[in-house]
Design an enzyme around this catalytic site. Structure first.
Site, PDB file in Angstrom:
ATOM      1  N   THR A 322       0.829  -1.205   0.000  1.00  0.00           N
ATOM      2  CA  THR A 322       0.000   0.000   0.000  1.00  0.00           C
ATOM      3  C   THR A 322       0.864   1.255   0.000  1.00  0.00           C
ATOM      4  O   THR A 322       2.032   1.220   0.377  1.00  0.00           O
ATOM      5  CB  THR A 322      -0.921   0.046   1.230  1.00  0.00           C
ATOM      6  OG1 THR A 322      -0.114   0.199   2.412  1.00  0.00           O
ATOM      7  CG2 THR A 322      -1.757  -1.216   1.345  1.00  0.00           C
ATOM      8  N   SER A 323       0.253   2.358  -0.407  1.00  0.00           N
ATOM      9  CA  SER A 323       0.956   3.642  -0.416  1.00  0.00           C
ATOM     10  C   SER A 323      -0.028   4.759  -0.092  1.00  0.00           C
ATOM     11  O   SER A 323      -1.183   4.721  -0.534  1.00  0.00           O
ATOM     12  CB  SER A 323       1.582   3.902  -1.790  1.00  0.00           C
ATOM     13  OG  SER A 323       2.113   5.221  -1.859  1.00  0.00           O
ATOM     14  N   PRO A 324       0.425   5.779   0.653  1.00  0.00           N
ATOM     15  CA  PRO A 324      -0.413   6.958   0.890  1.00  0.00           C
ATOM     16  C   PRO A 324      -0.314   7.970  -0.248  1.00  0.00           C
ATOM     17  O   PRO A 324      -1.016   8.980  -0.230  1.00  0.00           O
ATOM     18  CB  PRO A 324       0.182   7.541   2.174  1.00  0.00           C
ATOM     19  CG  PRO A 324       1.643   7.232   2.059  1.00  0.00           C
ATOM     20  CD  PRO A 324       1.714   5.882   1.376  1.00  0.00           C
ATOM     21  N   ASP A 438       7.379   4.834  -3.347  1.00  0.00           N
ATOM     22  CA  ASP A 438       7.417   5.672  -2.149  1.00  0.00           C
ATOM     23  C   ASP A 438       8.842   6.119  -1.841  1.00  0.00           C
ATOM     24  O   ASP A 438       9.041   7.131  -1.171  1.00  0.00           O
ATOM     25  CB  ASP A 438       6.877   4.903  -0.934  1.00  0.00           C
ATOM     26  CG  ASP A 438       5.376   4.744  -0.960  1.00  0.00           C
ATOM     27  OD1 ASP A 438       4.717   5.466  -1.715  1.00  0.00           O
ATOM     28  OD2 ASP A 438       4.869   3.875  -0.224  1.00  0.00           O
TER      29      ASP A 438
END
Length: 761
Positions: A322-324, A438
């Site tokens: 996942t990544s923000p 990221d």
């Protein structure tokens, strides 16, 4: 985590470490790890998009009957040295702390049975990169010293999880690999976490009260994306068709309520990397989950709904891929194009490919994007919390836990296809050094590298200098081309764990997988599904109450990543960082499902699987090349706390209020449970504290001005208009709290500095 410049972990004994640092400086080795990048993110805000799910059952807010559980919550400060220590996460030795934007905390949640109080669990959420073997050991040893009442907490029922922030102080981990970029193991950094965790546990334990638990879910659609969709799409189409999204969008909330109806706290699980703050940030924060927790707690307390010690824990879930950085990954090479889908490169290189957070255009090291992603989690959680006043799923049933250590360097297990397979001693692949969107790596490393690596041959030389993997090890990890054979290097002490924690917790229908690694989206889904199916087969819960399964981690230790076998074969970053070979996930599933029977209501806290081999504790043998504070002195004709640059007479929302003071090294006193900075408001003739350094909009920066003379400066910045609260017009001032170390005697003395008065218009 992503990894930016991965300093190819290289060192053997003191000489080995010295050689490692020389290699890093001379060859500029890429920095890997639990790490990320050096890049600024900025962009436009998008409106929060939360989609509540229908809860499994509903009931009115009024609670009837006898309380089912014994509940306690507690919070305490764990902020370690905010300057002169490498930040943990991006593994960049140049990312050294220069100050503080937000204090870090431990949040403790205790759940026990009312009738059998010895049946209980303790779940810790730390604002750290992960759980850790040494930190957990220190907490367990500290609990023994707190008195007989704390003998109920042990390795079976204590889970130590990290929020996976990449902007906290490092130098506290047990194994050598993550210690290299932080110049070893710093006891002050380590002890701040252990002592703060123990204080949070004491506060929870001392406030135990009978109460009720309920659970509900919601979807938050705009706070995470999948940063490795090419690997995710390698999973079977039939399996992927069961899910709407490439990442889990579900936030699960466990609500704590006392027997008299008072809300005590909430514990949530939602997957998103703690990489909103970028690799060029040098201010300590809890990243987006620290933001979400603080916003939730301050909202509840300021609204007067629940006075006192309401605690909101925002735990990680299957966070691996996942990544923000929700706007996607783009080439920062002037082209503005999206990165290559298969290997996240731009023109064949990983370095220009960066993920963009919602506010990526603001040149603030990711602070605005971090605040926004944290706000989106908070907003979704708060809406769900409100709805749980009338709609929720009450938990009923026993509290159970299990824990065992298992050596994954050579575990034989049955594959889902029926064949026998084995795990391998830990190793990291070439794509580990490529980093992620990221935090891209350096040089010619690329993700999706499964063949003969096309990286510069110098990396093979570096690898073989440390340890050349055997043909058996190469075959065991195939198709991963091994860069660092970390599980077989034991000099001067182990580089990564081979012995891992296997832990499960149960509260009624709720089953918690405590994962020591970062499970990818699909790995987490498979693991949770396997636990759910096994629980049903064992009749662990009644037919009418199917199990609710969540995954929390990285916890107890740090075993890097857990990818599916299909994702592993793609060998993007997550697969290359899956330590124990292609069957790592199946090993975790096999062990946890085989131990699940110990959570049955007929079992007790005395029933546990075999303890297994204990991991080494390296706190007393680890190197530390971080220098200590020698002394502080003010410049000639100045005194500590004196204002060097004062505030302006007036400011408006959107302005930055700044003042500079004669300072001293904040490592002299971490001021745990206190503050280095405050904004004071003149209220009816009395100065009252409006902000402290736990508030996002008040920033503390420290700068050494002369090493020989021991002089330094502190700059306080109040960012007016940032955050949730409106600031009323009136008179204000800034206050600095410092501690100086005397030359010769080494005595520590406190002092203060106060700015001039200014008006907010």
């Amino acid at each position: 985590m992503a990894r930016p410049n991965i300093a190819a972990a290289l060192a053997i004994a003191c000489l080995g470490l010295f050689i490692t640092f020389q290699l890093i400086s001379q060859f500029d080795l890429p920095w890997v790890g639990f790490f990320h990048l050096k890049y600024e993110a900025k962009g436009v805000t998008t409106a929060p998009h939360q989609k509540p799910l229908a809860p499994p059952a509903s009931r009115p807010a009024a609670l009837h009957g006898e309380p089912e559980y014994l509940l306690g919550v507690g919070r305490a400060d764990i902020t370690g040295p905010v300057v002169e220590i490498n930040l943990m996460g991006y593994a960049d030795p140049n990312q050294v702390g220069t100050g503080l934007r937000q204090r870090l905390h431990s949040r403790a949640f205790i759940i026990g049975e009312v009738e059998n109080p010895e049946e209980r669990i303790l779940y810790l959420v730390l604002d750290t990169q992960s759980g850790d073997t040494a930190v957990r050991h220190g907490i367990l040893e500290g609990l023994k010293e707190l008195g007989p009442g704390y003998g109920l907490y042990g390795k079976e029922n204590v889970a130590v999880t990290g929020t996976h922030s990449h902007s906290g102080p490092g130098a506290w981990l047990n194994y050598l690999l993550p210690q290299i970029t932080s110049k070893g193991f710093d006891k002050q950094s380590y002890q701040a976490i252990v002592d703060g965790a123990l204080l949070s546990i004491r506060r929870a334990h001392e406030n135990l009260t009978p109460g009720f638990l309920s659970v509900a879910e919601t979807e938050i659609l705009d706070a995470n994306i999948n940063r490795s969709p090419y690997a995710y799409l390698a999973n079977p189409e039939k399996e992927r068709a069961k899910y709407q999204y490439h990442v889990d969008k579900t936030l699960t909330m466990l609500k704590f309520q006392s027997g008299d109806g008072k809300d005590l706290g909430v514990l949530t699980w939602f997957p998103v990397h703690g990489t909103s703050m970028l690799g060029n940030n040098t201010l300590i924060t809890g990243d987006n989950k620290g933001v979400a927790a603080t916003l939730f707690e301050k909202d509840i307390q300021s609204s007067g709904e629940e006075k006192g010690n309401f605690v909101a824990g925002f735990s990680q879930a299957n966070v691996g891929d996942t990544s923000p950085n929700v706007l996607g990954a783009y080439c920062e090479d002037g082209s503005g194009e999206t990165c290559n889908f298969e290997d996240s490169t731009c023109g064949g290189r990983s370095q220009p490919c960066h993920g963009r957070g919602p506010m990526f255009r603001q040149k603030d090291q990711g602070a605005a994007s971090c605040l926004e992603i944290g706000r989106r989690q908070y907003a979704g959680a708060k809406a769900l919390y409100r709805s749980m006043a009338t709609d929720n799923k009450p938990l009923t049933g026993p509290v159970r836990s299990l824990h065992s250590y298992r050596d994954l360097s050579n575990l034989t297990l049955q594959h889902p296809n029926g064949s026998l397979v084995t795990t391998c001693p830990a190793a990291l692949g070439y794509s580990f050094a490529a980093g992620t969107t990221d935090g891209p790596g350096a040089f010619d490393f690329k993700q999706n590298d499964t063949g003969s690596p096309d990286a510069n041959p110098v990396w093979s030389v570096v690898r073989n200098f440390l340890r050349e993997p055997s043909e058996h090890q190469k075959a065991c990890h195939a198709p991963k081309p091994i860069l660092l054979d970390v599980g077989e290097i034991e000099r001067p002490y182990l580089w990564t764990p081979n012995v891992v924690d296997i832990q499960l917790l149960r509260i009624g229908q709720l089953l918690i997988i405590v994962s020591p690694g970062e499970a990818t989206t699909m790995a987490g889904r498979r693991w949770k599904e396997a636990i759910s199916s096994s629980a049903l087969a064992l009749s662990l819960t009644p037919e009418e109450e199917p199990p609710i399964v969540v995954l929390g981690g990285p916890a107890n230790s740090y075993t890097h990543y857990i990818a599916t076998e299909e994702e592993y074969n793609i060998q993007r970053y997550e697969g290359a960082s899956t330590l124990y070979g292609p069957h790592t996930l199946n090993a975790y599933i096999n062990l946890t499902t085989s131990f699940l029977r110990y959570l049955h209501s007929s079992s007790s806290h005395q029933d546990n699987p075999p303890p297994g081999p204990s991991p080494p504790i390296n706190t007393n043998i680890s190197f530390n090349f971080n220098s200590h504070v020698r002394f502080d002195r003010p410049p000639f004709f100045k005194k500590f706390g004196q204002v060097l640059k004062d505030v302006k007479p007036a400011y408006r929302p959107g302005d930055k209020v700044q003042a500079t003071f004669v300072g001293a090294n904040p490592r002299n006193n971490l001021r745990l449970e206190g503050t280095f900075a405050a904004v004071e408001h003149l209220d009816h003739g009395e100065w009252k504290t409006l902000r402290d350094d736990s508030d996002w909009d008040l920033v503390y920066r420290w700068k050494r001005t002369n090493t020989v003379l021991g002089t330094s400066e502190v700059e306080l910045t109040w960012e007016l208009g940032v955050g949730q609260e409106m600031v009323e017009k009136g008179l204000y001032r800034l206050r600095y709290f410092g501690d100086r170390k005397a030359f010769g005697s080494g005595e520590i003395d406190a002092f203060e500095g106060v700015s001039g008065v200014f008006r907010v218009e």
